[in-house]
Design a protein around this motif. Structure first.
Motif, PDB file in Angstrom:
ATOM      1  N   THR A  96       3.376   4.335  -4.529  1.00 33.29           N
ATOM      2  CA  THR A  96       2.590   5.424  -5.123  1.00 33.29           C
ATOM      3  C   THR A  96       2.899   5.634  -6.609  1.00 33.29           C
ATOM      4  O   THR A  96       2.174   6.335  -7.299  1.00 33.29           O
ATOM      5  CB  THR A  96       2.826   6.745  -4.362  1.00 33.29           C
ATOM      6  OG1 THR A  96       4.233   6.902  -4.148  1.00 33.29           O
ATOM      7  CG2 THR A  96       2.113   6.712  -3.009  1.00 33.29           C
ATOM      8  N   ASP A 128       7.810   4.657  -3.883  1.00 30.49           N
ATOM      9  CA  ASP A 128       7.068   5.777  -3.290  1.00 30.49           C
ATOM     10  C   ASP A 128       7.713   7.115  -3.676  1.00 30.49           C
ATOM     11  O   ASP A 128       7.434   8.139  -3.070  1.00 30.49           O
ATOM     12  CB  ASP A 128       6.950   5.609  -1.766  1.00 30.49           C
ATOM     13  CG  ASP A 128       8.312   5.475  -1.089  1.00 30.49           C
ATOM     14  OD1 ASP A 128       9.349   5.590  -1.782  1.00 30.49           O
ATOM     15  OD2 ASP A 128       8.332   5.253   0.137  1.00 30.49           O
ATOM     16  N   SER A 145       0.838  -1.216   0.000  1.00 27.17           N
ATOM     17  CA  SER A 145       0.000   0.000   0.000  1.00 27.17           C
ATOM     18  C   SER A 145       0.864   1.255   0.000  1.00 27.17           C
ATOM     19  O   SER A 145       0.394   2.337  -0.328  1.00 27.17           O
ATOM     20  CB  SER A 145      -0.950  -0.010   1.188  1.00 27.17           C
ATOM     21  OG  SER A 145      -0.206  -0.119   2.379  1.00 27.17           O
ATOM     22  N   SER A 146       2.132   1.133   0.344  1.00 31.05           N
ATOM     23  CA  SER A 146       3.033   2.292   0.342  1.00 31.05           C
ATOM     24  C   SER A 146       3.478   2.698  -1.063  1.00 31.05           C
ATOM     25  O   SER A 146       4.028   3.780  -1.253  1.00 31.05           O
ATOM     26  CB  SER A 146       4.262   1.996   1.198  1.00 31.05           C
ATOM     27  OG  SER A 146       4.835   0.755   0.806  1.00 31.05           O
TER      28      SER A 146
END
Ligand SMILES: Nc1nc2c(c(=O)[nH]1)N[C@H]1C(S)=C(S)[C@@H](COP(=O)(O)O)O[C@H]1N2
Ligand SMILES: [Mo]
Length: 312
Positions: A160, A242, A157-158
């Motif tokens: 991006t 990220d 989920s980190s």
């Protein structure tokens, strides 16, 4: 692109053959479907074993570009800065070919491109393509949504951003890679929201055939709402991160070739207008459309970000 070029997109008449071969294949498929009725699928498979079903959601506002033009007028700097890279690019061995998936994922992996393809739902889509140099084409790609690969890769989920990379000299010493002026390897990137939008596509074929080297075989990104330089060819690595990827053209000249690179007729390139585009394989020029005509699908990705995302 940093180099001023002649208007060499104006192909000689001889190169602009009609797209009759491609259209005939489609006509045959339609006829088979009509006659065979319930057996349409079987008939279609028998006529074109390698051709997946066209996705009816992706239609064109213009004629399909002649195959001869789309497969002979190319940008692929790893093979040189001219548009004529066919013979050099076709020397590149396409198998074995591995793709590394790494970065912020549950489990990094390296897999053969054919194993990856077996896990992906291949379809055909008609897409417009707009190069930042103001030429455009419209072609039938085969491939699968990038979103399917993202799901397959299981990013954390980190993550991006997704970063996609072309081969470097360690994989294949293409002649252009000897030019140290360029920040090899060619890298491109997208936000996760862009990468999981339905339009973002990974192509494996063109005009019902496997991709050729010059078009980015065996696997190339295809982002029809962005300038063509975002559509990185011959991908060997897909990384989840990220941090915003430092992309090839932005490293060279961020004012001219930014990270977003969404097609916008209102923002000229510092050295030429983007208001119109020339259709490859013809002498026709047509107005450029915002997001290359895909605003209905992608404008929502840039809500509140328009100032930045529509500038370059
Ligand atoms: N690795 C790599 N990918 C690349 C390029 C390149 O030079 N190297 N050129 C880009 C540009 S500027 C365009 S317009 C498209 C051209 O794709 P095509 O030759 O299949 O039309 O590929 C893009 N992908
Ligand atoms: Mo381009």
């Amino acid at each position: 692109m940093l180099i001023r070029t002649k208007r060499d997109w104006e192909l000689p008449e001889s190169a602009a053959t009609p797209e009759s071969v491609y259209l005939n294949r489609r006509a045959l498929m339609t006829v088979a479907g009509g006659i065979a009725g319930g057996l349409a699928l079987g008939g279609r498979r028998a006529l074109a074993a390698d051709a997946p079903a066209p996705n009816p959601a992706y239609t064109l506002d213009r004629a399909v570009t002649p195959e001869a033009a789309a497969t002979s007028y190319n940008n692929f700097y790893e093979f040189g800065t001219s548009k004529d890279v066919v013979s050099a690019a076709q020397k590149m061995p396409l198998r074995p070919w591995t793709v590394r998936i790494d970065g912020l994922v549950e489990k990094p992996m390296t897999l053969g491109v054919d194993d990856l393809l077996k896990a992906m739902p291949v379809e055909e889509r008609l897409y417009r393509h707009r190069c930042v140099e103001a030429w455009a084409m419209a072609v039938p790609w085969m491939g699968f949504p990038l979103a399917k690969l993202v799901a397959f890769a299981k990013p954390l989920s980190s993550a991006t951003y997704v970063e996609l990379q072309t081969f470097g000299r360690d994989v294949y010493a293409a002649p252009g890679l000897r030019q140290p002026f360029y920040p090899w390897p060619y890298v491109e990137g997208l936000t996760m929201a862009e990468a999981t939008s339905d339009l973002a596509f990974l192509s494996t074929g063109l005009y019902g055939k496997p991709l050729q080297g010059q078009n980015g075989a065996p696997l190339r990104l295809t982002l029809p709402w962005k300038y063509g330089f975002k559509s990185v060819k011959s991908v060997v690595r897909i990384s989840f991160t990220d941090k915003r990827p430092k992309t090839f053209w932005a490293l060279l000249n961020a004012d001219e070739y930014g990270f977003w690179a969404n097609v916008n007729p209102a923002v000229p390139h510092p050295r030429w207008s983007q208001a119109r585009e020339r259709l490859l394989g013809s002498n026709e020029s047509v107005p450029t459309q915002i997001y290359n005509g895909y605003g209905a699908q992608v404008a929502g990705l840039y809500k509140g970000l328009e100032k930045e995302a529509l500038f370059m």
